[in-house]
Design a protein around this motif. Structure first.
Motif: not given
Length: 113
Positions: A9, A29, A77-80, A82-83
């Motif tokens: 992390k 994005q 991917d979409g996680d970044v 979202d971050l």
């Protein structure tokens, strides 16, 4: 031997710890973009942007594709994404402090709603 989760992390946060990298991720994005568009939006030298994009690519945060001689970058991917949205929410303080926020943060908050 595997790396502890807290260390992984920390490496992610370190990777994201540069304003140009954050700006690239904000722009991506909305979908993949060719390098020339990123250069038009981010006021840095091409070599500096290239270094930042290479670091993001090596870390697996962004991907590249080629369209002829044009290199196109996109989010892995979409996680970044979202971050990035979570960071915006964290940085948006209580309504009583809204007049102290940078105009850009308020604009992106309104656009995200």
């Amino acid at each position: 031997m595997s790396v502890p989760l807290y260390q992984a992390k920390a490496e992610l946060v370190r990777m994201l710890g540069h304003p140009v990298r954050i700006r690239v991720l904000e722009l991506l994005q909305d979908g993949p973009r060719p390098v020339r568009e990123l250069l038009g939006e981010i006021e840095v030298e091409p070599s500096s942007l290239s270094q930042r994009l290479a670091a993001l690519r090596r870390s697996g945060i962004v991907t590249t594709t080629r369209d002829g001689s044009t290199v196109v970058y996109g989010m892995a991917d979409g996680d970044v994404a979202d971050l990035m949205k979570a960071a915006r929410r964290i940085l948006t303080p209580m309504p009583s402090r809204r007049n102290e926020l940078p105009a850009e943060l308020l604009e992106t908050e309104v656009a995200a709603q």
